[in-house]
Design a protein around this motif. Structure first.
Motif, mmCIF file in Angstrom:
data_model
loop_
_atom_site.group_PDB
_atom_site.id
_atom_site.type_symbol
_atom_site.label_atom_id
_atom_site.label_comp_id
_atom_site.label_asym_id
_atom_site.label_seq_id
_atom_site.Cartn_x
_atom_site.Cartn_y
_atom_site.Cartn_z
ATOM 1 N N ILE A 25 43.177 32.579 14.318
ATOM 2 C CA ILE A 25 43.082 31.603 15.645
ATOM 3 C C ILE A 25 43.645 30.863 15.528
ATOM 4 C CG2 ILE A 25 41.631 30.958 17.327
ATOM 5 C CD1 ILE A 25 39.112 32.936 16.452
ATOM 6 N N ARG A 26 43.769 30.660 14.457
ATOM 7 C CA ARG A 26 44.935 28.984 14.395
ATOM 8 C C ARG A 26 45.827 29.454 14.362
ATOM 9 N NH1 ARG A 26 44.383 23.561 12.277
ATOM 10 N NH2 ARG A 26 46.998 22.764 12.390
ATOM 11 N N PHE A 27 46.775 30.293 13.013
ATOM 12 C CA PHE A 27 47.561 30.766 13.072
ATOM 13 C C PHE A 27 48.515 31.210 15.229
ATOM 14 C CE2 PHE A 27 46.654 33.234 9.227
ATOM 15 C CZ PHE A 27 46.898 31.528 8.621
ATOM 16 N N ALA A 28 47.417 31.390 15.963
ATOM 17 C CA ALA A 28 47.780 32.751 17.046
ATOM 18 C C ALA A 28 48.049 31.126 18.012
ATOM 19 C CB ALA A 28 46.988 33.299 17.212
ATOM 20 N N ASP A 29 48.046 29.880 17.865
ATOM 21 C CA ASP A 29 47.689 28.613 18.687
ATOM 22 C C ASP A 29 49.225 28.153 17.746
ATOM 23 O OD1 ASP A 29 46.482 26.428 20.435
ATOM 24 O OD2 ASP A 29 45.932 25.121 18.357
ATOM 25 N N GLU A 30 49.038 28.033 16.769
ATOM 26 C CA GLU A 30 50.783 27.776 16.383
ATOM 27 C C GLU A 30 51.874 27.941 16.415
ATOM 28 O OE1 GLU A 30 49.611 26.867 12.074
ATOM 29 O OE2 GLU A 30 49.289 24.568 13.013
ATOM 30 N N SER A 31 51.782 29.662 16.909
ATOM 31 C CA SER A 31 52.795 30.701 17.352
ATOM 32 C C SER A 31 53.951 30.441 18.270
ATOM 33 C CB SER A 31 52.522 32.188 17.624
ATOM 34 O OG SER A 31 52.076 31.857 18.339
ATOM 35 N N ALA A 32 54.575 31.104 18.235
ATOM 36 C CA ALA A 32 55.323 30.657 19.902
ATOM 37 C C ALA A 32 55.140 30.962 20.554
ATOM 38 C CB ALA A 32 56.988 31.634 19.196
ATOM 39 N N GLU A 33 54.845 31.519 20.676
ATOM 40 C CA GLU A 33 53.715 31.823 22.030
ATOM 41 C C GLU A 33 52.059 30.845 22.028
ATOM 42 O OE1 GLU A 33 54.044 34.672 19.324
ATOM 43 O OE2 GLU A 33 55.889 35.397 20.636
ATOM 44 N N GLY A 34 52.055 30.115 21.255
ATOM 45 C CA GLY A 34 50.736 29.480 21.761
ATOM 46 C C GLY A 34 51.746 28.095 22.117
ATOM 47 N N PRO A 35 50.800 26.861 22.909
ATOM 48 C CA PRO A 35 49.377 27.433 22.423
ATOM 49 C C PRO A 35 48.416 27.977 22.997
ATOM 50 C CG PRO A 35 49.453 24.880 23.448
ATOM 51 C CD PRO A 35 50.732 25.799 22.924
ATOM 52 N N LEU A 36 47.184 28.203 22.514
ATOM 53 C CA LEU A 36 46.254 28.597 23.012
ATOM 54 C C LEU A 36 45.605 27.824 23.961
ATOM 55 C CD1 LEU A 36 44.424 30.745 19.695
ATOM 56 C CD2 LEU A 36 45.909 31.640 21.246
ATOM 57 N N PRO A 37 44.498 28.674 25.018
ATOM 58 C CA PRO A 37 44.518 27.954 26.712
ATOM 59 C C PRO A 37 43.139 27.057 25.481
ATOM 60 C CG PRO A 37 44.409 29.784 26.905
ATOM 61 C CD PRO A 37 45.020 30.214 25.244
ATOM 62 N N ALA A 38 43.337 25.707 25.233
ATOM 63 C CA ALA A 38 42.343 24.289 24.823
ATOM 64 C C ALA A 38 40.368 25.051 25.586
ATOM 65 C CB ALA A 38 42.808 23.625 25.471
ATOM 66 N N ASP A 39 40.622 24.907 26.336
ATOM 67 C CA ASP A 39 39.668 24.972 27.187
ATOM 68 C C ASP A 39 38.295 26.473 26.905
ATOM 69 O OD1 ASP A 39 41.289 27.294 28.605
ATOM 70 O OD2 ASP A 39 39.569 26.852 30.010
ATOM 71 N N VAL A 40 39.419 27.688 26.485
ATOM 72 C CA VAL A 40 39.113 28.589 25.504
ATOM 73 C C VAL A 40 38.754 28.581 24.124
ATOM 74 C CG1 VAL A 40 38.817 31.579 25.630
ATOM 75 C CG2 VAL A 40 39.622 30.533 27.850
ATOM 76 N N LEU A 41 39.817 28.153 24.310
ATOM 77 C CA LEU A 41 39.038 27.844 22.508
ATOM 78 C C LEU A 41 38.263 26.934 21.860
ATOM 79 C CD1 LEU A 41 41.090 27.929 19.578
ATOM 80 C CD2 LEU A 41 42.878 25.863 19.945
ATOM 81 N N TRP A 42 38.009 25.344 22.732
ATOM 82 C CA TRP A 42 37.449 24.710 21.853
ATOM 83 C C TRP A 42 35.880 25.451 22.681
ATOM 84 C CZ3 TRP A 42 38.498 23.330 17.882
ATOM 85 C CH2 TRP A 42 39.678 22.520 17.165
ATOM 86 N N ASP A 43 36.207 26.048 23.195
ATOM 87 C CA ASP A 43 34.473 26.262 24.492
ATOM 88 C C ASP A 43 33.817 27.406 23.138
ATOM 89 O OD1 ASP A 43 32.942 26.700 25.750
ATOM 90 O OD2 ASP A 43 33.126 28.632 25.933
ATOM 91 N N GLY A 44 35.070 28.164 22.680
ATOM 92 C CA GLY A 44 34.140 29.559 21.583
ATOM 93 C C GLY A 44 33.741 28.363 20.064
ATOM 94 N N TYR A 45 34.489 27.733 20.290
ATOM 95 C CA TYR A 45 33.930 26.946 18.979
ATOM 96 C C TYR A 45 32.926 25.694 18.489
ATOM 97 C CZ TYR A 45 38.258 26.886 14.996
ATOM 98 O OH TYR A 45 39.229 27.546 14.194
ATOM 99 N N ARG A 46 32.122 25.404 20.187
ATOM 100 C CA ARG A 46 31.440 24.186 20.546
ATOM 101 C C ARG A 46 30.464 25.516 19.936
ATOM 102 N NH1 ARG A 46 35.351 21.978 23.573
ATOM 103 N NH2 ARG A 46 34.688 23.317 25.504
#
Length: 250
Positions: free
Chosen positions: A78-99
Motif C-alpha cells: 500500500i505504501r509503495f503504491a502511494d509513493e509510486s509514479a501513479e500515486g499518491p493514493l486517495p487520502a480519504d480512502v487510505l486513511w479511512d482504511g487505517y482508522r
C-alpha cells in the motif's frame, strides 16, 4: 463492512488461483506446496494495484487482503503504491482504511507496526499520518469516548514515539483530559524517549508525565521522570542516562 472486504479479497485471490486450506494457502501453479500468509502477500499483494479498478477500489481491496492475510507486507505494498509514479493514493480512502482497522476489536499488530516504522518514522509523512489517524479528531474522541475510537487512540498513542514533538504534543495534551488514555500516553512518552527515532522535549514531556494518573508502581515511571528531569531527550543521544536513572531509582 470488514467481512465484505475480506470476502472480496478472498474472491480476488481465487481469481489469481490462490485458495486457503487448513494448513495455509495453495496456488494452482504449485498445488502441492503450502504457502504462508506472508508468502501470499509477497507474491500477490502488489498485483492489486495493477487491477482494472478505480484506485479507491484498489485501496479497499488491498485493505481487505490485509484483513484476510493479517500480514505486514500488505501495508508495504500500500505504501509503495502511494509513493509510486501513479500515486499518491486517495487520502480519504487510505486513511479511512487505517482508522477502521485501528478501531477493530481484534489484534492489529500489522497496522500499528506499519504506522510506527513506515509512516511515523518518516518525517516527510509522520505529521500528516498522525493527523489522519488521531490528531484531527482527538477532541471528538475525548468528548464522545466511544470504545472503537478509544481503541484507535490508545493504539496510535502507544506507537507515536517517532512523531515530532511539536506535532504530537497538542494531541497528547488533549488526550490528557481523559484518564482512560493515560496508560497509552505514558507508553507514548516512554517510546518517545527510547525509540531510535523517538522525539520529545524534556521539559514539556515531564510536565505531561507529572499529570498522568498512574499507579506509583508503574514500571519505568520513576526512571522516565528521572531522565526527563535531567534534560535528556532520547536514549540513543544519551546512552548512559537510563542506566543512571535505573541505579538512582532502585
Amino acid at each position: 463492512m470488514e467481512m465484505q472486504a475480506v470476502e472480496a479479497a478472498r474472491r480476488w485471490l481465487a481469481e489469481q488461483g490462490v485458495s486457503q486450506v487448513r494448513e495455509g494457502w495453495v496456488s494452482d501453479e504449485k498445488p502441492g506446496e503450502v504457502l504462508t500468509a506472508n508468502e501470499v502477500a509477497h507474491s500477490w499483494a502488489g498485483d492489486v494495484f495493477a487491477e482494472d479498478l478505480d484506485v479507491a477500489d484498489q485501496v479497499r481491496l488491498a485493505f481487505g487482503l490485509l484483513d484476510l492475510l493479517d500480514d505486514y507486507w500488505v501495508t508495504c505494498e500500500i505504501r509503495f503504491a502511494d509513493e509510486s509514479a501513479e500515486g499518491p493514493l486517495p487520502a480519504d480512502v487510505l486513511w479511512d482504511g487505517y482508522r477502521q482497522r485501528l478501531e477493530a476489536d481484534r489484534d492489529v499488530e500489522a497496522v500499528t507496526y506499519s504506522l510506527w516504522v513506515d509512516w511515523f518514522e518518516d518525517h516527510t509523512t509522520s505529521a500528516s499520518a498522525f493527523a489522519e489517524v488521531l490528531g484531527n479528531d482527538i477532541d471528538h474522541v475525548v468528548n464522545n469516548r466511544s470504545e472503537p475510537a478509544l481503541r484507535r487512540a490508545n493504539r496510535v498513542l502507544e506507537c507515536s514515539g517517532p512523531v515530532r514533538w511539536p506535532v504530537k504534543e497538542p494531541t497528547y495534551r488533549t488526550a490528557l483530559r481523559l484518564p482512560a488514555l493515560h496508560p497509552a500516553l505514558f507508553k507514548g512518552l516512554l517510546a518517545s524517549f527510547h525509540d531510535v527515532y523517538g522525539d520529545l522535549e524534556p521539559a514539556g514531556a515531564l510536565a505531561l508525565l507529572d499529570q498522568l494518573d498512574l499507579p506509583t508502581t508503574t514500571q519505568h515511571l520513576a526512571e522516565l521522570r528521572h531522565v526527563l528531569a535531567a534534560g535528556h531527550s532520547n536514549h540513543y543521544r544519551s546512552p548512559d542516562a537510563w542506566d543512571d536513572a535505573t541505579r538512582s531509582c532502585s
